[in-house]
Design a protein around this motif. Structure first.
Motif, mmCIF file in Angstrom:
data_model
loop_
_atom_site.group_PDB
_atom_site.id
_atom_site.type_symbol
_atom_site.label_atom_id
_atom_site.label_comp_id
_atom_site.label_asym_id
_atom_site.label_seq_id
_atom_site.Cartn_x
_atom_site.Cartn_y
_atom_site.Cartn_z
ATOM 1 N N ASP A 197 -5.717 -1.239 -4.846
ATOM 2 C CA ASP A 197 -5.149 -1.762 -3.599
ATOM 3 C C ASP A 197 -6.115 -2.764 -2.965
ATOM 4 O O ASP A 197 -7.047 -2.380 -2.279
ATOM 5 N N GLU A 198 -5.891 -4.017 -3.224
ATOM 6 C CA GLU A 198 -6.739 -5.100 -2.719
ATOM 7 C C GLU A 198 -8.231 -4.793 -2.900
ATOM 8 O O GLU A 198 -8.989 -4.771 -1.942
ATOM 9 N N SER A 228 0.837 -1.212 0.000
ATOM 10 C CA SER A 228 0.000 0.000 0.000
ATOM 11 C C SER A 228 0.861 1.247 0.000
ATOM 12 O O SER A 228 0.548 2.227 -0.685
HETATM 13 MG MG MG Z 1 -2.036 -2.819 2.078
#
Ligand code: MG
Ligand code: ADP
Length: 240
Positions: A161-162, A41
């Motif tokens: 991000d995910e 991240s």
């Molecule tokens: Mg992360």
């Protein structure tokens, strides 16, 4: 499109990125995998200038990404970001959420923004939900609104991000399917994901981040099916 050269970043005394080098070509889909806390991240946030970095260089279309840059707002509009949590405005409809950026940041005429937003919501399969508020939508639908909102800014690349980690398992597929379409259309994408099936199918390249360093990089087939590094094998054993 995106060039990251020897980027270091610490939080206080804790080094989080220890010399990341990565190049993402126009139209390429790169999946970034790695354990929680490995710096995924943080790397994405540095690329989008949500976070500063200590040394090295990140360029986007040959423009240096720096928080202090005069062009920072323009740079930010060129790279979309889709988060695990969708961060939609709760008191705005799906349509209003998608129009927000074009109208308020890019100063597009309202009618044009509205037309394009409607088109984008159709594209992500939400043509019937234009006037729905976030709380009236499932997680998968909210994430698709978030993707449409990102697309509305006409970014040159999108960082994910995910994007499916917060979703119930049965809702993951619809979001991945939208991402697959974008990839096929040639969108440049950097995707942090634990969806190895998606990575295998869509990624041009997979990078494995371990403790702030990319320790393995290659085709999805190579990295996911015959990893060279013991630490990659160890990681894959846990997620597969
Ligand atoms: Mg992360
Ligand atoms: P990942 O996304 O791979 O799980 P992160 O980039 O979120 O990893 O975090 C990497 C490391 O940096 C973790 O140890 C995390 O605790 C730390 N970290 C992230 N953001 C901050 C912050 N704003 N302040 C201090 N430490 C942070």
């Amino acid at each position: 499109m995106i060039e990251i050269r020897d980027v270091h970043k610490s939080f206080g005394a804790v080094p989080v990125l220890k010399g990341i080098t990565l190049r993402i070509e126009h139209g390429e889909v790169v999946c970034l995998i790695g354990a929680s806390g490995s710096g995924k991240s943080t790397l994405l946030r540095c690329i989008n200038a949500l976070e500063s970095y200590d040394s090295g260089e990140i360029t986007l279309l040959d423009q240096r990404v720096e928080q202090r840059s005069r062009h920072i707002n323009q740079l930010r509009t060129q790279v979309g970001m889709v988060f695990q949590r969708f961060n939609l405005f709760p008191h705005r409809t799906a349509l209003e959420n998608v129009m927000e950026g074009p109208v308020h940041v890019k100063r597009e005429p309202r009618e044009q923004a509205r037309r394009e937003a409607i088109e984008l919501l159709h594209k992500v399969g939400l043509g019937e939900k234009l006037d729905a508020y976030p709380h009236q939508l499932s997680g998968g639908q909210q994430q698709r609104v978030a993707i449409a909102r990102s697309l509305a800014m006409k970014p040159k690349a999108i960082l994910f991000d995910e994007p499916t980690s917060a979703l119930d398992p049965e809702l993951v597929g619809e979001v991945l399917s939208v991402m697959r379409t974008l990839a096929r259309e040639g969108m440049t994408m950097l995707v942090v994901t634990h969806e190895m099936g998606f990575a295998r199918e869509v990624a041009d390249r997979v990078c494995f981040l371990h403790a702030g360093l990319i320790i393995e990089e290659g085709s999805a087939q190579q990295v996911l099916c015959s990893p060279r590094e013991a630490r990659t094998r160890e990681f894959l054993r846990h997620v597969l």
